[in-house]
Design an enzyme around this catalytic site. Structure first.
Site, mmCIF file in Angstrom:
data_model
loop_
_atom_site.group_PDB
_atom_site.id
_atom_site.type_symbol
_atom_site.label_atom_id
_atom_site.label_comp_id
_atom_site.label_asym_id
_atom_site.label_seq_id
_atom_site.Cartn_x
_atom_site.Cartn_y
_atom_site.Cartn_z
ATOM 1 N N ASP A 1 26.951 103.897 101.267
ATOM 2 C CA ASP A 1 28.124 104.447 102.525
ATOM 3 C C ASP A 1 27.675 106.064 102.293
ATOM 4 O O ASP A 1 27.440 106.696 101.051
ATOM 5 C CB ASP A 1 29.339 103.638 102.439
ATOM 6 C CG ASP A 1 29.679 102.501 102.671
ATOM 7 O OD1 ASP A 1 28.830 101.736 103.447
ATOM 8 O OD2 ASP A 1 30.739 101.925 102.159
HETATM 9 N N1 URA Z 1 29.989 98.031 99.652
HETATM 10 C C1 URA Z 1 30.662 98.731 99.836
HETATM 11 O O1 URA Z 1 31.474 98.814 100.556
HETATM 12 N N2 URA Z 1 29.951 100.056 100.160
HETATM 13 C C2 URA Z 1 29.162 100.730 100.077
HETATM 14 O O2 URA Z 1 28.147 101.575 99.753
HETATM 15 C C3 URA Z 1 28.195 99.925 99.211
HETATM 16 C C4 URA Z 1 28.365 98.548 99.029
#
Ligand code: URA
Length: 241
Positions: free
Chosen positions: A106
């Protein structure tokens, strides 16, 4: 292997741009089998010839693999009108090699992100069939409990119907905010955040610290990258089989 131009071969290491290769050749600092190259456009077989730059022997790789310590604020995409992408953290000569992120973190997630132009192995590493472990360090609001650990281990179906397979939750500290390592063998959208939110412990911070047998290199500052070593790459090929 087919012969290729020296500037292409040397720039593919990511250490020198094509323009720099030109200058190095002019200065007699590029040798092919011990003989100074005359032009950056000379052709050589990168597997059959010994190429040195400034006395350093080139190890030619067909594909490029890079480990990036991703900072918050960058999108895991190759192009995106909504903001800077992880590709913007790489030098231009690497950007030109068609690298793409192996899976997504993310925008606000930090830590280990691999980039490559080797589609086959990237695909294998992400395929749920191979169960490659991804380990995250997280800080959440609220007190994590043994019950949370059991729920992760059992697998859970979230309110929105998302089915999550068994995952690891190892508590590191407990307080008004708690810390833990989460281990996933799959990679659904926002999975760590959604699983922890479902347990009533929203994620405040998330960092990927390991992928398969490859830990985040802690000598890399946020935003820095380095090439994977041949041994690390071999390790990845091994776990994806
Ligand atoms: N899980 C998440 O919620 N975000 C990420 O970036 C990676 C795994």
């Amino acid at each position: 292997m087919e012969k290729q131009r020296l500037d292409k071969i040397i720039a593919s290491t990511g250490k020198w741009s094509r323009r720099e290769v030109k200058a190095l050749v002019r200065q007699g600092r590029v040798l092919v089998d011990g003989v100074p190259a005359r032009s950056a456009e000379d052709k050589a077989d990168p597997l059959a010839s010994e190429i040195t730059v400034n006395g350093e022997l080139l190890t030619y790789r067909k594909y490029t693999w890079v480990m990036l310590n991703k900072p918050a604020g960058y999108l895991s995409a190759t192009e995106d009108g909504r903001g800077p992408t992880v590709l913007d953290l790489l030098p231009p000569e690497l950007k030109k090699q068609g690298l793409f992120p192996v899976g997504r973190l993310d925008k606000d997630t930090e830590g280990l992100l691999l980039l490559t132009n080797e589609g086959g192995l990237a695909h294998d590493l992400l395929s749920p069939r191979h169960h490659v472990e991804k380990v995250y360090y997280t800080r959440v609001a609220g007190r994590l409990t043994e019950e949370d650990c059991r729920a992760f281990a059992a697998g859970m179906t979230l309110d929105d119907g998302l089915v999550c397979q068994s995952a690891g939750l190892e508590i590191l500290s407990v307080g008004e905010e708690s810390e833990a390592h989460v281990t996933l063998r799959e990679g659904k959208f926002h999975q760590v955040k959604r699983m922890l939110a479902f347990r009533g412990k929203p994620v405040l911070y998330l960092e990927r610290v390991r992928m398969g047998n490859l830990p985040l290199d802690l000598s890399l500052s946020r935003g820095e990258h380095r090439f994977l070593t041949p041994e690390e790459l071999e390790g990845l090929r091994h776990i994806s089989h």
